[in-house]
Design a protein around this motif. Sequence first.
Motif, short mmCIF file in Angstrom:
data_model
loop_
_atom_site.label_atom_id
_atom_site.label_comp_id
_atom_site.label_asym_id
_atom_site.label_seq_id
_atom_site.Cartn_x
_atom_site.Cartn_y
_atom_site.Cartn_z
N GLY A 38 -27.64 -16.84 1.10
CA GLY A 38 -26.69 -16.08 0.28
C GLY A 38 -27.01 -14.62 0.12
N VAL A 39 -28.08 -14.14 0.74
CA VAL A 39 -28.39 -12.71 0.73
C VAL A 39 -27.53 -12.09 1.82
N ASP A 40 -26.83 -11.02 1.49
CA ASP A 40 -25.86 -10.49 2.43
C ASP A 40 -25.79 -8.98 2.35
N SER A 41 -25.65 -8.35 3.49
CA SER A 41 -25.36 -6.92 3.57
C SER A 41 -24.77 -6.67 4.95
N PRO A 42 -24.03 -5.59 5.11
CA PRO A 42 -23.40 -5.32 6.41
C PRO A 42 -24.41 -5.24 7.57
N SER A 43 -25.49 -4.51 7.38
CA SER A 43 -26.47 -4.36 8.46
C SER A 43 -27.25 -5.64 8.69
N LEU A 44 -27.46 -6.43 7.64
CA LEU A 44 -28.16 -7.71 7.79
C LEU A 44 -27.36 -8.64 8.69
N ARG A 45 -26.05 -8.64 8.55
CA ARG A 45 -25.20 -9.47 9.41
C ARG A 45 -25.37 -9.08 10.87
N ILE A 46 -25.38 -7.79 11.12
CA ILE A 46 -25.53 -7.31 12.50
C ILE A 46 -26.93 -7.64 13.01
N LEU A 47 -27.95 -7.41 12.18
CA LEU A 47 -29.32 -7.73 12.57
C LEU A 47 -29.45 -9.20 12.94
N ALA A 48 -28.84 -10.06 12.16
CA ALA A 48 -28.91 -11.50 12.43
C ALA A 48 -28.26 -11.85 13.77
N GLY A 49 -27.37 -11.00 14.25
CA GLY A 49 -26.68 -11.25 15.51
C GLY A 49 -27.29 -10.55 16.71
N VAL A 50 -28.34 -9.77 16.51
CA VAL A 50 -28.99 -9.08 17.63
C VAL A 50 -29.64 -10.12 18.54
#
Length: 184
Positions: A38-50
């Motif tokens: 449930g921790v969320d941020s715009p850059s975290l989403r992208i990082l998780a998809g790298v």
Amino acid sequence: MPVEDPLTRLQDATALWSIRQCTAAEVIEAACDCLVAGVDSPSLRILAGVSPSAGSQELIQWLEPALDELGLTYFPQGSQVGEDAAVRVMASRLLAGALTPRELARWAHSVIGHDGTPLAEELVLLDDDYDTLEFGEETETDIDARVLAEARRVTAAEDHRRRSQPQQSSQTTRSAAPLSGGHS
């Protein structure tokens, strides 16, 4: 290894990654674990998809802003602050029972070495003491106790800092719009 807060796991992974003791895949997995928790941020989403096979520049491109958005610290690769953070991570693992005292001392000696951060100096020297047990009066139990004491010392300042800062809750974690089912 004990279950820990996903933000702590991400911070620890990035500290170890900064000294090449953790892979990009492990950092990305920790980022994914944050999203699942449930921790969320715009850059975290992208990082998780790298892609784990992406170069370190692509990881850094998203790691720095993701950590900033989450109130975590970015450690430049090869930096002393990264070494210090990694030593604290490993000392914490000893105190949590995930490592033996001998394993921590060996890690400090082989990864940080005699010319690394002063924070690891005593652990490195204690590894030397393990290697010369047969020539001295100390027992392995004596050295284990000294390693444990050093691990407590190394983590004490960080523990105090963490306790004095307000814990980041789901209300203070920056959240963006819900994750969509599509890919970017």
